[in-house]
Design an enzyme around this catalytic site. Structure first.
Site, PDB file in Angstrom:
ATOM      1  N   HIS A  90      83.964 127.092  54.119  1.00 10.60           N
ATOM      2  CA  HIS A  90      84.264 125.909  54.943  1.00 10.60           C
ATOM      3  C   HIS A  90      82.958 125.167  55.228  1.00 10.60           C
ATOM      4  CE1 HIS A  90      85.457 123.424  58.319  1.00 10.60           C
ATOM      5  NE2 HIS A  90      86.703 123.591  57.922  1.00 10.60           N
ATOM      6  N   GLU A 125      87.891 119.218  51.420  1.00 17.02           N
ATOM      7  CA  GLU A 125      87.704 118.684  52.772  1.00 17.02           C
ATOM      8  C   GLU A 125      86.437 117.837  52.802  1.00 17.02           C
ATOM      9  OE1 GLU A 125      89.873 121.342  55.936  1.00 17.02           O
ATOM     10  OE2 GLU A 125      87.780 121.876  55.760  1.00 17.02           O
TER      11      GLU A 125
END
Ligand code: 13P
Length: 256
Positions: free
Chosen positions: A93, A165
């Site tokens: 992430h 993302e």
């Protein structure tokens, strides 16, 4: 292919709050055969929630892991230790990459360890606003993608989920912007192009690619209809039960 709706709770909720919130979610969300709903609570909540969860409705993911199985690695939790608690683990992430300085090498070791332990890695990739402004999006996506998958064999590729993302679109980023479906479509097609170049078109067809960044019930439908997208990775809106539930219902309508 299934549609994945993944809620990343990040570092929110105490164990007690997480349990109450899960209880609420289990009461409200309905299970649909074509939709895989996953929540990623913080590590301390995984064990109690794994006892409470109804796996027909929801699956659990960890937000991170360490790639060695056991040993003198103070503070870390290995994928081997997550076995039996979670079905998925989020890896790479942007908050791990930029706040905790995780390298592509760390990330590729984690992806490989997850596959070895039978837990599906959700490999996150995405460019920052600066990289985007300098026209580096394709290079960044390619490096993070192929870097993260470097130790994955062609046969194991089908055990991987990729999540795109863009860092500039994550709601907690300063001055976050909403990514347009066109922006996202371009990046998704780059991601699929580079996956195909490395692993072959046939194998890539079945690889889920998710989108994450300021997803809410009003934009979820537009994002889910972008070609090549198979689900959503949701931060802020996954912390609000009615919003998370609405996104699942949107996914159901899009599938029909
Ligand atoms: P937001 O949905 O809050 O933008 O977070 C996205 C994210 O980082 C999920 O992993």
């Amino acid at each position: 292919m299934k549609t994945y709706i993944v809620g990343n709770w990040k570092m929110n909720f105490t164990v007690g709050e997480a349990s109450i919130y899960l209880h609420k979610l289990l009461r409200t969300i309905r299970s649909y055969r074509g939709i895989e709903v996953v929540i990623a609570p913080s590590t301390v909540a995984l064990q109690p929630l794994s006892l409470q969860i109804d796996r027909h409705k929801l699956k659990l993911a960890a937000q991170n892991c360490y790639y060695r199985d056991f040993g003198a690695y103070t503070g870390e939790v290995s994928v081997a230790q997550l076995r039996g608690l979670v079905d998925y683990v989020i890896i790479g992430h942007s908050e791990r990459r930029y706040i905790f300085r995780e390298s592509d090498k760390d990330i590729r070791e984690k992806v490989a360890a997850a596959i070895r332990c039978g837990i599906t890695p959700i490999l996150c990739i995405g460019e920052t606003e600066n990289e985007r402004n300098f026209g580096e999006t394709e290079d960044v996506l390619k490096d993070q993608l192929l870097g993260g998958l470097q130790n994955v064999s062609e046969e194991d590729l089908e055990k991987v989920i990729v999540a795109y993302e863009p860092v500039w679109a994550i709601s907690s980023t300063k001055d976050a912007k909403l990514a347009s479906p066109d922006d996202i479509a371009k990046s998704i097609s780059l991601i699929r192009k580079h996956l195909e170049a490395k692993f072959g078109a046939k194998r890539v067809e079945n690889i889920p690619v998710l989108y994450g960044g300021s997803v809410n019930p009003s934009n979820a439908g537009a994002y889910l209809t972008i070609p090549g997208i198979n689900g959503l990775l949701i931060g802020g809106a996954s912390l609000i039960a009615p919003q998370f539930n609405d996104i699942i219902e949107v996914a159901k309508r899009v599938q029909e």
